[in-house]
Design an enzyme around this catalytic site. Structure first.
Site, short mmCIF file in Angstrom:
data_model
loop_
_atom_site.label_atom_id
_atom_site.label_comp_id
_atom_site.label_asym_id
_atom_site.label_seq_id
_atom_site.Cartn_x
_atom_site.Cartn_y
_atom_site.Cartn_z
N MET A 186 2.01 -13.69 4.28
CA MET A 186 1.43 -14.19 3.03
C MET A 186 2.41 -14.02 1.87
O MET A 186 2.65 -14.94 1.12
CB MET A 186 0.13 -13.43 2.71
CG MET A 186 -1.04 -13.72 3.61
SD MET A 186 -2.58 -12.99 2.99
CE MET A 186 -2.24 -11.25 3.16
N ASN A 226 8.68 -13.24 -4.77
CA ASN A 226 8.11 -13.14 -6.12
C ASN A 226 6.60 -13.34 -6.12
O ASN A 226 6.01 -13.68 -7.14
CB ASN A 226 8.77 -14.17 -7.04
CG ASN A 226 10.24 -13.89 -7.27
OD1 ASN A 226 10.60 -12.78 -7.66
ND2 ASN A 226 11.09 -14.86 -7.00
N ASP A 235 -11.10 -8.16 4.41
CA ASP A 235 -11.88 -6.93 4.39
C ASP A 235 -11.77 -6.19 5.73
O ASP A 235 -11.57 -4.97 5.77
CB ASP A 235 -13.35 -7.24 4.09
CG ASP A 235 -13.54 -7.80 2.69
OD1 ASP A 235 -12.77 -7.43 1.79
OD2 ASP A 235 -14.46 -8.63 2.50
N GLU A 251 -9.42 -6.56 7.93
CA GLU A 251 -8.03 -6.13 8.12
C GLU A 251 -7.79 -4.80 7.41
O GLU A 251 -7.11 -3.91 7.95
CB GLU A 251 -7.09 -7.21 7.59
CG GLU A 251 -7.09 -8.47 8.47
CD GLU A 251 -6.61 -9.72 7.74
OE1 GLU A 251 -6.07 -9.57 6.62
OE2 GLU A 251 -6.78 -10.82 8.28
N ARG A 252 -8.33 -4.65 6.22
CA ARG A 252 -8.18 -3.38 5.49
C ARG A 252 -8.86 -2.24 6.26
O ARG A 252 -8.34 -1.13 6.33
CB ARG A 252 -8.77 -3.50 4.09
CG ARG A 252 -7.97 -4.38 3.14
CD ARG A 252 -8.46 -4.23 1.71
NE ARG A 252 -7.63 -5.01 0.79
CZ ARG A 252 -8.00 -6.13 0.20
NH1 ARG A 252 -9.21 -6.62 0.43
NH2 ARG A 252 -7.19 -6.77 -0.61
N CYS A 266 3.78 23.64 4.93
CA CYS A 266 3.40 24.65 5.93
C CYS A 266 4.60 25.03 6.80
O CYS A 266 4.73 26.19 7.22
CB CYS A 266 2.27 24.14 6.81
SG CYS A 266 0.64 24.11 6.01
N GLY A 293 11.18 25.29 5.36
CA GLY A 293 12.48 24.67 5.57
C GLY A 293 12.51 23.77 6.79
O GLY A 293 13.16 22.71 6.78
N SER A 325 -2.62 0.41 -3.74
CA SER A 325 -3.76 1.22 -4.18
C SER A 325 -4.34 0.68 -5.48
O SER A 325 -5.56 0.72 -5.70
CB SER A 325 -3.32 2.67 -4.37
OG SER A 325 -3.02 3.28 -3.13
N GLU A 326 -3.47 0.16 -6.34
CA GLU A 326 -3.94 -0.38 -7.62
C GLU A 326 -4.82 -1.61 -7.41
O GLU A 326 -5.87 -1.76 -8.07
CB GLU A 326 -2.74 -0.73 -8.51
CG GLU A 326 -1.95 0.47 -9.02
CD GLU A 326 -1.09 1.13 -7.96
OE1 GLU A 326 -0.68 2.29 -8.17
OE2 GLU A 326 -0.82 0.50 -6.91
#
Length: 409
Positions: free
Chosen positions: A153, A157, A268, A270-271, A365, A368, A394-395
């Site tokens: 899709m 741009n 929907d 797909e999400r 947790c 290093g 997320s926006e």
């Protein structure tokens, strides 16, 4: 390197069994007996077949060449879980699809993402909108894993504002000629079958977009260089290039000018399925962190005995379980015909952001060692971040939820 070799095999081996014990009681609240058995079988398959390749996939940025994971997943009947049996599918619901997505992502986020693009974005689009002839032609090989599928899709741009796409399909005798580019196409380099959206009427806005089925090898269609990503490495992503690519009329998916309907009617679901990916990654974080803090000793005792470490584990666990409950409750509603746009956006919004935080906690947790690439925690963090960006940021998900709430009486 030596430290990782000493700790890692035992951690992953013990973590797997420990995770099954930790979460069996919780999962019994979400799944019936058949779904529970399915989850166990997919878990075993994924851990034995996919997990051993996860680190190498990340390091090399490609799937193993000596093992055909697509075909193995097809042999295990994972690609067509929600596809009709007449085309080789299982005819099951989204509960099962989410279970598979979770367990595959738990074994490898990269394989999980590619699996989701193939089984969810491509196959399910063909199931929902394909003609009988299109389904018969494309679905059997996609479901068996002989062919790989993709969906395109976005453009360089045109990301969140997908309707502003510039890729154009001009109508000619017998079909259309497509010119333009698509960007960030998961599975693009390896896909034989792609669902691609293009403008058939530049002046018509959202009503001028049409969905097409593109086949690898069509004259004028090519893929640009594979993109070098931060995470989800090995899940091939590239730019698609169309230069006077002729597509026959019978390759229109749905109707001309109805591309946005095709796109939105499946978005929907797909999400929802993609939201199970972060669940698998969170589970993988706990698979590593819990056994590690049992074994790692400082100040003369296992660090898991310290309350601040237990607090981190508690936060990780509640993030996982709340996300898991949300995802599967929405999946159950969808299987019952109750598809709610704000809930489908909500599950991936919540799970994706929790997964990034859980991965950060897992690194902490391990201290290093968590920052060393011989351990999987860094990979889990890089993989988790994708879900806050892909399939709508997320926006955008927050915007969808807010808009839906505002419209409600």
């Amino acid at each position: 390197m030596a430290a990782a070799q000493r700790w890692l095999p035992g951690i992953l081996r013990r973590g797997d069994g420990l995770a099954r014990r930790l979460y069996s009681s919780a999962s019994s609240l979400l799944f019936d007996d058949t779904q529970e058995q399915f989850k166990e079988s997919v878990h075993k398959f994924a851990q034995e077949t996919i997990a051993p390749h996860a680190a190498a996939i990340d390091a090399s940025n490609h799937f193993p060449k000596d093992v055909n994971l697509w075909k193995l997943m097809g042999d295990f009947n994972l690609h067509g879980l929600t596809a009709p049996e007449e085309y080789g599918g299982m005819g099951l619901g989204y509960m099962y699809h989410c279970i598979a997505m979770e367990e595959i992502s738990r074994a490898s986020g990269s394989v999980g993402l590619s699996y989701g693009a193939h089984s969810n974005l491509c196959i399910n689009q063909l199931v929902r909108h394909g003609s009988p002839a299109q389904k018969l032609k494309y679905l059997p090989k996609l479901i068996s894993g002989e062919h790989v599928g993709a969906l395109a899709m976005s453009e360089p741009n045109s990301g969140s504002d997908v309707v502003s796409m510039k890729c154009k399909a001009e109508k000619v005798d017998g079909g259309y000629v497509i010119n333009g580019n698509k960007m960030w196409c998961t599975n693009g380099p390896s896909a034989q079958t792609l669902v691609v959206y293009a403008k058939t009427d530049i002046a018509a806005g959202s009503k001028g977009i049409t969905a097409f089925i593109i086949e690898k090898g069509m004259p004028g269609f090519s893929t640009a260089q594979k993109l070098d990503k931060l995470g989800m490495r090995g899940s091939d992503t590239c730019e698609l290039v169309f230069e006077n690519c002729f597509v026959p009329h019978e390759n229109v998916l749905g109707e001309e000018g109805k591309g946005v309907y095709v796109m939105m009617s499946g978005l929907d679901l797909e999400r929802l399925v993609l939201a199970a990916g972060p669940i698998g990654l969170m589970q993988a974080c706990l698979d590593v962190a819990v056994p590690y803090v049992r074994q790692r000793e400082q100040f003369g005792r296992p660090i898991g005995e310290f309350q601040f470490i237990q607090g981190k584990l508690a936060d990780m666990y509640t993030s996982l379980q709340s996300s898991r409950s949300f995802v599967y409750s929405v999946a159950r509603d969808c299987d019952n015909g109750k598809v709610d746009r704000k809930d489908c956006a909500g599950v991936i919004l919540f799970a994706a952001e929790r997964a990034t935080q859980v991965a950060l906690q897992a690194i902490q947790c391990l201290g290093g060692n968590g920052y060393i690439n011989e351990y999987p925690t860094g990979r889990l963090l890089r993989d988790a971040k994708l879900f806050e960006i892909g399939a709508g940021t997320s926006e955008i998900r927050r915007m969808i939820i807010g808009r839906e709430l505002f419209k409600e009486e």
